[in-house]
Scaffold this motif. Sequence first.
Motif, short mmCIF file in Angstrom:
data_model
loop_
_atom_site.label_atom_id
_atom_site.label_comp_id
_atom_site.label_asym_id
_atom_site.label_seq_id
_atom_site.Cartn_x
_atom_site.Cartn_y
_atom_site.Cartn_z
N MET A 1 0.85 -1.19 0.00
CA MET A 1 0.00 0.00 0.00
C MET A 1 0.88 1.24 0.00
N LEU A 2 0.52 2.22 -0.79
CA LEU A 2 1.27 3.48 -0.81
C LEU A 2 0.32 4.63 -0.63
N SER A 3 0.85 5.75 -0.13
CA SER A 3 0.06 6.95 0.09
C SER A 3 0.42 7.96 -0.99
N LEU A 4 -0.60 8.50 -1.63
CA LEU A 4 -0.40 9.47 -2.71
C LEU A 4 -0.99 10.80 -2.29
N ARG A 5 -0.17 11.85 -2.32
CA ARG A 5 -0.62 13.20 -1.96
C ARG A 5 -1.25 13.88 -3.17
N TYR A 6 -2.22 14.73 -2.89
CA TYR A 6 -2.75 15.63 -3.93
C TYR A 6 -3.35 16.84 -3.22
N GLY A 7 -3.56 17.92 -3.97
CA GLY A 7 -4.01 19.15 -3.33
C GLY A 7 -2.95 19.66 -2.36
N ILE A 8 -3.39 20.31 -1.30
CA ILE A 8 -2.47 20.82 -0.29
C ILE A 8 -2.13 19.76 0.75
N ASP A 9 -3.16 19.17 1.34
CA ASP A 9 -2.90 18.19 2.39
C ASP A 9 -3.79 16.95 2.27
N SER A 10 -4.34 16.71 1.09
CA SER A 10 -5.15 15.52 0.87
C SER A 10 -4.26 14.36 0.45
N SER A 11 -4.72 13.17 0.73
CA SER A 11 -3.98 11.98 0.30
C SER A 11 -4.95 10.82 0.19
N LEU A 12 -4.52 9.80 -0.50
CA LEU A 12 -5.30 8.57 -0.57
C LEU A 12 -4.35 7.38 -0.47
N SER A 13 -4.88 6.28 0.01
CA SER A 13 -4.11 5.03 0.10
C SER A 13 -4.42 4.19 -1.12
N LEU A 14 -3.37 3.79 -1.81
CA LEU A 14 -3.53 3.04 -3.05
C LEU A 14 -3.00 1.63 -2.83
N GLU A 15 -3.90 0.65 -2.94
CA GLU A 15 -3.52 -0.74 -2.76
C GLU A 15 -3.20 -1.34 -4.12
N LEU A 16 -1.96 -1.76 -4.29
CA LEU A 16 -1.51 -2.33 -5.55
C LEU A 16 -0.66 -3.56 -5.29
N ASP A 17 -0.85 -4.55 -6.12
CA ASP A 17 0.05 -5.70 -6.09
C ASP A 17 1.45 -5.25 -6.48
N SER A 18 2.47 -5.78 -5.81
CA SER A 18 3.85 -5.35 -6.08
C SER A 18 4.24 -5.58 -7.53
N GLU A 19 3.67 -6.59 -8.17
CA GLU A 19 3.99 -6.85 -9.57
C GLU A 19 3.26 -5.90 -10.52
N ALA A 20 2.16 -5.34 -10.05
CA ALA A 20 1.40 -4.43 -10.91
C ALA A 20 2.02 -3.04 -10.95
N LEU A 21 2.68 -2.63 -9.85
CA LEU A 21 3.26 -1.29 -9.79
C LEU A 21 4.56 -1.25 -10.58
N LEU A 22 4.51 -0.65 -11.77
CA LEU A 22 5.70 -0.56 -12.60
C LEU A 22 6.65 0.51 -12.12
N ALA A 23 6.11 1.63 -11.65
CA ALA A 23 6.96 2.73 -11.21
C ALA A 23 6.18 3.68 -10.32
N LEU A 24 6.84 4.11 -9.26
CA LEU A 24 6.33 5.18 -8.41
C LEU A 24 7.17 6.41 -8.69
N CYS A 25 6.63 7.33 -9.44
CA CYS A 25 7.34 8.56 -9.80
C CYS A 25 6.97 9.61 -8.77
N ASP A 26 7.67 9.57 -7.64
CA ASP A 26 7.33 10.40 -6.49
C ASP A 26 8.05 11.74 -6.59
N ALA A 27 7.77 12.47 -7.68
CA ALA A 27 8.45 13.73 -7.96
C ALA A 27 8.06 14.78 -6.92
N PRO A 28 8.85 15.82 -6.77
CA PRO A 28 10.09 16.07 -7.50
C PRO A 28 11.31 15.62 -6.70
N ARG A 29 12.41 15.45 -7.41
CA ARG A 29 13.69 15.23 -6.75
C ARG A 29 14.24 16.59 -6.31
#
Length: 417
Positions: A1-29
């Motif tokens: 499970m990963l947490s994805l931010r959006y807006g100012i302080d909103s977030s959602l929990s995303l349940e994904l199989d480890s094989e389904a998640l090709l990339a987490l582009c957690d920008a910016p560096r």
Amino acid sequence: MLSLRYGIDSSLSLELDSEALLALCDAPRGEPIERVAEAVMGALAEPLDFPPLVQACLPGDKVVLALDRGVPGAAAIVRQTVEVLLGGGVGAADITLVCAPAGSAGPDPLGELPAAVRKSVACRVHDPRNRPSLSYLAAAADGRPIYVNRAIHDADLVIPIGVLRLADSLGYHGAKSALFPAFSDAESLERFRSPKAAGLDERNRLRKQADEVSWLLGVRFTIQVVPGATGEILHVLAGDLDAVSREGSRLCDAAWSYAVPERASLVVAAIEGDAAEQTWENVGRALAAASHALAEDGAVVICSELAEPFSPALQRIVGADDLDDALHEIARERLSDALVAAELVRALKRGRVYLVSRLDDESVEELGVLPVDRRGVSRVAGRHPSCIVLAGAQNARARPRSEPAVEHSAPGPKSRS
């Protein structure tokens, strides 16, 4: 499970199989700047390929700060720039701030100036349809007349202040576009925001025109920022326009561009930032960014706090029986928001588009978009064999390693988890 931010302080929990998640582009560096004022002062004292700003102005000069839309930290940038100008002998009454019209109100860009200075500095909002406020500059290479804001045309020194983006970001035409078409007439803005402007050849032509106008005006100095997440700033650059463009392109790629293993059947794209970032324009940018990483017939989920009403071009899509006909009508009417509507039409023709927003579900459905809540995103993701998660999608890009990059090669995202 990963947490994805959006807006100012909103977030959602995303349940994904480890094989389904090709990339987490957690920008910016990169780390956001904590002391923006100090960063601005440093950039103005040691500009790129240009003398310090204090040496570029003279007492009696009429100076215009041309502030483009959506510049994070604008009030701090304006304050420090005005302080440097005052230190160079320019009077506060000789400084004018011209702001590009924005879709939603943001902080007062003069809000950090001392009260006495603030009373003397003029502040205007550019109106591209007000012909008396425009001046004819010249005929462009294609013969079209070039009009610019009258205060900019008449100034001794013009300093464009803008946001640097990835070279292929939707609607972006380089650092010089913070001057033109941002402060031109309505007809020029329509050309730069038409569906045709998304094509590579047209983008290159329009970028050359932006270059031409900056040369005709004699504008060489600029202040530009590389945006971070949620209204933060990663870098402040000042100096020669070309030098800032080159360095800014490199820094944007380093912060916001990702190479992913392959295209995915689902891209979950988050729009971060306050109300000024929660716009249909940024939805268009997020859809364009997702398209680079999306498999044929793939779906996109846009996670946002969007509450902005439909723009005129989007209203043409509502209830449309034929999307192509709607797009032709939008192009024919030369609506200023046509580029965003065209990107949405392209996304709808590719596959399903889901939207997390603050809009009512019925309105979203009228666009042909599927409304979904935070919990529903995981259900959508569970129906797809592969997924790419793209944070800060209005600024980011994800592209398969096997496909050629537009400008520079991109480092890889975080490994699968």
